[in-house]
Design an enzyme around this catalytic site. Structure first.
Site, PDB file in Angstrom:
ATOM      1  N   ASP A 106     -12.753  16.127 -11.021  1.00 47.43           N
ATOM      2  CA  ASP A 106     -11.983  15.329 -12.125  1.00 47.43           C
ATOM      3  C   ASP A 106     -10.644  14.938 -11.656  1.00 47.43           C
ATOM      4  O   ASP A 106     -10.101  14.338 -12.393  1.00 47.43           O
ATOM      5  CB  ASP A 106     -11.786  16.666 -13.268  1.00 47.43           C
ATOM      6  CG  ASP A 106     -11.301  17.352 -12.825  1.00 47.43           C
ATOM      7  OD1 ASP A 106     -11.856  18.276 -12.162  1.00 47.43           O
ATOM      8  OD2 ASP A 106     -10.175  18.178 -13.500  1.00 47.43           O
ATOM      9  N   ASN A 107     -10.370  15.383 -10.409  1.00 50.47           N
ATOM     10  CA  ASN A 107      -8.941  14.798  -9.946  1.00 50.47           C
ATOM     11  C   ASN A 107      -9.051  13.835  -8.851  1.00 50.47           C
ATOM     12  O   ASN A 107      -8.079  13.793  -8.074  1.00 50.47           O
ATOM     13  CB  ASN A 107      -8.020  16.077  -9.799  1.00 50.47           C
ATOM     14  CG  ASN A 107      -7.467  16.758 -10.959  1.00 50.47           C
ATOM     15  OD1 ASN A 107      -7.570  16.484 -11.919  1.00 50.47           O
ATOM     16  ND2 ASN A 107      -7.223  18.167 -10.513  1.00 50.47           N
TER      17      ASN A 107
END
Ligand code: AMP
Ligand code: MG
Length: 488
Positions: free
Chosen positions: A253-254
């Site tokens: 998600d990063n």
């Protein structure tokens, strides 16, 4: 909001075109908003008037409490593998997308807030952010931008006047952040997990149009999208590695689809060269250690490929085979970017293709010398600029193994390295960990002078300036081992 004579025109393409991934949501009120830092240059780039952004109406925009007419703030849905474990529903738990702005060069940029209050994705979190970590994101993002690394950038940090409860009570803040988009690997994982193939295709088309337009006309657009993301991420990893940057929380998600660095949480710059360097308190296994970053990126890209499988081929086995083959492009792209970058750090502009000069071996030897003597990565390379101009004392002063470095210097100088290339490839000023901490502590206590100065310094990493000597050296012995914290 009006900015000068023009009205800020937000687009809401993400909200409109990918509504299944966008929950309309309002930012929390801010009891006593105070502007801490504003990025005037970036504001102008976006067609925003810095003078107006400083007014109370402007602060309303920068904290999401006064959304201009026509804008719809949304919390974005995404999933993600965090330290290898899958979470099907992460999403913006303390963030909102205000919308997209067309910048002066015609590019669409997201304006996004962090620390703007609870959302339907907050789970147990308070939706808030503290002043220190938001300023860290500002400082490190500006440094990375100045260092030529693709990155999201901070537009502003506004203190909210609301206390945030962590180990201690801290002043709260909202970060206004600009990105070419906030599409993440985790966005694709979320879309794929819904089982809605139409949504996944729309998301992929959106990503192609916005970030990888050449894929649109490729024979297999979705495979071309994947390959293009593989290339941008491999190149991004090489840039991080060449600078000694440790992201610290490379969860899926990063990781962006655009190839921009995102989410400066427990990040830090390595000083003494050691591939096992880890700063984050929660990365006990060293999953995201300096030397593991390319492998972590590749692992994330495999998760990206998995989410794209239904678009790659009708047959699952065929799709997997194609994905594996395309992911195979990571290693050669990374190696070439690392090798070219390392040659440039040695002042050698020729490409690795005519590597008969032995420069690759020489570079590897230099890295080994740095490692053996625990030499600061940034200073070690920077000192080569002085050496090429005849002053070898600076380099020699960094090493214990003088016989080794003298021998190396003689062979390196025989290749006629270029001084100007050395000076624009090896930064003098990076956001040193101890100086970042010092600046954030002062800001948390109400003194913004150190953080303003630090931003000034890192905005020009290349040019030596008198009076900035302390910004160019590693942490003093007493600073000890540096630990950073997540979820701050
Ligand atoms: P990160 O690893 O910091 O990028 O965040 C991982 C996930 O945790 C994201 O879904 C964030 O929105 C969420 N999160 C982090 N901090 C908070 C917070 N204080 N309140 C609510 N959600 C949070
Ligand atoms: Mg994140």
């Amino acid at each position: 909001m009006t900015t000068g004579s023009a009205t800020t025109v937000f687009q809401h393409r993400f909200a409109d075109e990918l509504g299944e991934l966008a929950v309309p949501w309002q930012a929390a009120e801010t009891p006593d908003p105070r502007l801490l830092l504003l990025n005037d240059e970036l504001a102008l780039e976006l067609g925003l008037d810095p003078v107006e952004l400083r007014t109370s109406e402007g602060l309303g925009l920068l904290t999401g409490t006064r959304v201009p007419p026509g804008a719809t703030s949304v919390a974005q849905a995404y999933a993600g593998h965090q330290f290898g474990g899958y979470s099907p529903r992460l999403g913006d738990g303390r963030a909102l997308l205000l919308g997209e702005l067309r910048d002066r060069e015609g590019r669409l940029r997201d304006l996004h807030l962090k620390g703007s209050g609870r959302t339907p994705f907050s789970r147990g979190g308070d939706g808030l952010a503290a002043v220190g970590p938001m300023l860290r994101e500002y400082v490190v993002g500006e440094a990375m931008h100045a260092l030529g690394v693709p990155t999201t950038r901070a537009l502003a940090v506004v203190a909210t006047g609301r206390p945030v409860h962590r180990e201690t009570v801290l002043p709260g803040a909202v970060l206004a952040r600009v990105a070419s988009s906030h599409l993440r690997v985790g966005t694709f994982q979320y879309a794929a997990a819904t089982g809605d193939l139409g949504l996944l295709r729309r998301l992929a088309d959106f990503a192609i149009e916005r970030h990888h337009p050449a894929a649109a006309t490729a024979e297999h657009p979705y495979r071309a999208l994947f390959e293009s993301v593989v290339v941008t991420q491999a190149e991004l990893m090489a840039r991080w590695m060449l600078l000694g940057f440790v992201h610290g929380v490379m969860n899926t998600d990063n990781m962006t689809i655009s190839g921009e660095t995102i989410d400066y949480g427990p990040c830090a710059f390595m000083e003494a060269f050691d591939p096992a360097t880890v700063f984050s308190s929660i990365d006990t296994g060293g999953r995201y250690a300096y030397g593991n970053q390319p492998a972590a990126a590749q692992w994330n890209l495999a998760r990206f490929a998995e989410s794209l499988l239904p678009l790659l081929a009708d047959e699952q086995d065929t799709a997997v085979a194609l994905a594996v083959e395309s992911l195979g492009g990571f290693a050669p792209t990374y190696s070439a970017a690392w090798s070219t970058g390392l040659r440039a750090k040695l002042g050698l502009s020729r490409t690795a293709a005519d590597g008969a000069d032995g420069a690759d071996e020489l570079a590897a030897e230099f890295v080994q010398l740095l490692r053996a003597d625990h030499v600061d990565w940034t200073s070690g390379f920077r000192a080569l600029g002085s050496a090429v101009r005849g002053d070898v004392d600076q380099v020699r002063g960094l090493f214990l193994d003088l016989v080794g470095i003298d021998d190396w210097l003689a062979r390196w100088l025989a290749l006629s390295p270029e001084g100007s290339l050395l000076d624009r490839t090896n930064p003098l000023y990076i956001p040193r960990n101890h100086l970042v901490e010092e600046a954030l502590d002062a800001a948390t206590a109400g003194d913004l002078a150190p953080v303003r100065q630090l931003v000034e310094v890192v905005r020009d990493p290349w040019t030596e300036r008198p009076g900035l000597e302390r910004y160019a050296v590693p942490a003093p012995e007493g600073f000890g081992r540096y630990t950073t914290y997540c979820g701050t």
